[in-house]
Design a protein around this motif. Structure first.
Motif, short mmCIF file in Angstrom:
data_model
loop_
_atom_site.label_atom_id
_atom_site.label_comp_id
_atom_site.label_asym_id
_atom_site.label_seq_id
_atom_site.Cartn_x
_atom_site.Cartn_y
_atom_site.Cartn_z
N VAL A 50 8.81 18.36 23.10
CA VAL A 50 9.84 19.12 22.38
C VAL A 50 10.83 18.13 21.78
N VAL A 51 10.86 18.07 20.45
CA VAL A 51 11.71 17.08 19.77
C VAL A 51 13.03 17.69 19.28
N ALA A 52 13.11 19.00 19.21
CA ALA A 52 14.37 19.63 18.76
C ALA A 52 14.35 21.11 19.13
N THR A 53 15.54 21.66 19.33
CA THR A 53 15.69 23.09 19.62
C THR A 53 16.78 23.66 18.71
N TYR A 54 16.48 24.79 18.10
CA TYR A 54 17.41 25.42 17.17
C TYR A 54 17.63 26.87 17.60
N ARG A 55 18.82 27.41 17.27
CA ARG A 55 19.10 28.79 17.64
C ARG A 55 20.14 29.39 16.69
N PRO A 68 22.36 29.44 10.04
CA PRO A 68 22.54 27.98 10.02
C PRO A 68 21.51 27.24 10.84
N GLY A 69 21.17 27.77 12.03
CA GLY A 69 20.18 27.10 12.86
C GLY A 69 18.81 27.07 12.21
N TYR A 70 18.42 28.17 11.64
CA TYR A 70 17.14 28.28 10.94
C TYR A 70 17.10 27.32 9.74
N GLN A 71 18.18 27.33 8.94
CA GLN A 71 18.24 26.47 7.76
C GLN A 71 18.20 24.99 8.16
N ARG A 72 18.88 24.64 9.23
CA ARG A 72 18.87 23.25 9.69
C ARG A 72 17.46 22.85 10.13
N MET A 73 16.75 23.75 10.78
CA MET A 73 15.39 23.47 11.21
C MET A 73 14.48 23.20 10.01
N ILE A 74 14.55 24.09 9.00
CA ILE A 74 13.70 23.93 7.82
C ILE A 74 14.03 22.64 7.08
N ARG A 75 15.34 22.33 6.95
CA ARG A 75 15.73 21.08 6.27
C ARG A 75 15.22 19.87 7.02
N VAL A 82 13.11 15.37 11.30
CA VAL A 82 12.45 15.74 12.55
C VAL A 82 10.96 15.85 12.28
N GLN A 83 10.17 15.09 12.99
CA GLN A 83 8.72 15.10 12.83
C GLN A 83 8.11 16.07 13.85
N ALA A 84 7.48 17.13 13.36
CA ALA A 84 6.88 18.11 14.27
C ALA A 84 5.72 18.81 13.57
N GLU A 85 4.76 19.23 14.38
CA GLU A 85 3.59 19.94 13.85
C GLU A 85 3.61 21.43 14.21
N LEU A 86 4.45 21.81 15.17
CA LEU A 86 4.46 23.20 15.64
C LEU A 86 5.89 23.72 15.73
N ILE A 87 6.05 25.00 15.37
CA ILE A 87 7.29 25.75 15.64
C ILE A 87 6.95 26.78 16.70
N LEU A 88 7.67 26.74 17.81
CA LEU A 88 7.40 27.65 18.93
C LEU A 88 8.51 28.69 19.04
N VAL A 89 8.11 29.96 19.12
CA VAL A 89 9.08 31.05 19.26
C VAL A 89 8.58 32.02 20.33
#
Length: 405
Positions: A50-55, A68-75, A82-89
């Motif tokens: 887990v490299v980052a958590t947004y809410r 804001p959390g969603y927009q920061r994640m997409i940016r 942030v290097q990631a291959e998966l978004i987990l919800v």
């Protein structure tokens, strides 16, 4: 056709996203969602980092830009910060409830990012069954909102029919009275009734009295209430617009009309749409009236007579460009120095000069002054201001032409 690949045993960098829609919900809901994601990763013994958590807290999933959390994640993901291959919800609805949910998921996949959900057990979204499940999740994310909205509308209409307050801001001059019931030995609120609030109700009666006897509209009534000091300032409506709203609201004769408009979110913008009258819910005996229904009807008829006549087909309305009126091109562009509001053109009635000519005096006046919330009563002559501004513009145009030559 190229498709992304996925395997639970691969070492992935992942980000977690959590959201709750309403501040009235359990404030620990996002924390619980994050815990569920981490718990399933641990349970399946997955080699993921887990490299980052947004809410986002208290924001609807139908919005994108307002989260804001969603927009920061997409940016972060698009920029590579942030290097990631998966978004987990926890569930796909936590990520989005927008109409383009399926298209949004495809765009992420094109960028090498997959969305996995806890409620599916991190099912492979690249397999045939996984892609079918993704389609269902996208449909569920939007259709569940429609189903909930339908249930809410049904419940509110039933409340109106029963004379129970359906929710929302309480009209000026009224207050809510709770009706308690005993359920399983515990006393709780069953419903609320709208009842007159004695002191503000007197203000409402005075408003209708002035409208009936003097034929005044909202602005003059508001100014009279402030000037007369018959009531304490804190008991008065906030503005002339609030007085106008009181004059046209059927609730003051005891009738409640619900559902004149509906709202929806399109491209992150909340839009309002008028609802056909046959779909309104109307209760003529919803609550105790503050003013006599006959007086309310009389005031309504007088207001209708003062209203602008409907188009009879004889007049021609010419289109105008955005921000421009054909008669008064500076309307809305003149700003009040006191309050910062726009000053709009206001005309007096036509009069006859000594030379026998018909004239009309037009000036720019602060819209805040007309509403009684600004003290700037100064009027700027429209013709004089227009001449000054146009002379300046013409002089600048000629200077630019001479310089170009």
């Amino acid at each position: 056709m190229l498709r992304p690949t996925f395997s639970l045993t691969n070492e992935y960098r992942v980000v977690i996203y959590a959201r709750m829609s309403d501040e009235m919900q359990n404030p620990r809901s996002p924390d619980q969602q994050i815990e569920e994601v981490n718990r399933l990763i641990k349970k399946l013994n997955l080699p993921w980092k887990v490299v980052a958590t947004y809410r986002d807290d208290g924001i609807s999933g139908r919005y994108k830009r307002k989260r804001p959390g969603y927009q920061r994640m997409i940016r972060d993901l698009k920029s590579g910060r942030v290097q990631a291959e998966l978004i987990l919800v926890d569930t796909f609805e936590r990520l989005t409830r927008a109409e383009d949910a399926d298209e949004f998921r495809r765009k992420l996949e094109k960028n090498g990012i997959l969305v996995l959900t806890v409620d599916s057990g991190f099912a492979d979204p690249t397999s045939r069954s996984g892609r079918a499940l993704s389609k269902i999740e996208s449909i569920r994310a939007t259709e569940e909102g429609w189903a909930k909205a339908h249930n809410v509308v049904r419940g509110k209409k039933d409340s109106v029919r029963l004379g129970h307050w359906p929710g929302g801001p309480v009209p000026f001059g009224y207050k809510l009275e709770s009706v308690m019931v005993l359920r399983k030995g515990v006393e709780e609120i069953d419903h609320r009734l709208l009842v007159p609030n004695s002191e503000p109700a007197q203000v409402v009666r005075r408003i209708f009295d002035l409208a009936k006897k003097r034929g005044w509209a909202g602005v003059r009534i508001f100014k009279e209430l402030k000037k007369s000091k018959e009531f304490p300032a804190e008991q008065l409506p906030s503005s002339a617009d609030a007085v106008t709203y009181i004059l046209k609201n059927e609730i003051y004769k005891g009738e409640y009309v619900w559902g004149r408009n509906c709202t929806g979110v399109i491209d992150d913008v909340r839009l309002r749409q008028e609802v056909p009258e046959e779909d309104w819910e109307r209760n003529a005996a919803f609550c105790e009236p503050i003013v006599d229904p006959a007086d309310w009807d009389f005031v309504a008829s007088q207001r209708a007579k003062r209203g602008r006549p409907k188009d009879d087909g004889k007049s021609t309305n010419l289109p105008s460009a955005a921000g421009i009126t054909l008669k008064y091109p500076l309307s809305g562009l003149v700003i009040c120095q006191h309050c910062g509001r726009s000053m709009n053109a206001s005309s007096c009635r036509p009069y006859i000069t000594k030379a026998g000519e018909e004239r009309r005096y037009t000036s720019y006046v602060c819209t805040g002054y007309l509403s009684g919330v600004c003290e700037n009563s100064y009027r700027v002559p429209e013709e004089q201001l227009r001449k000054i501004v146009f002379d300046i513009l013409l002089s600048q145009l000629f200077i630019c032409r001479d310089q170009a030559a």
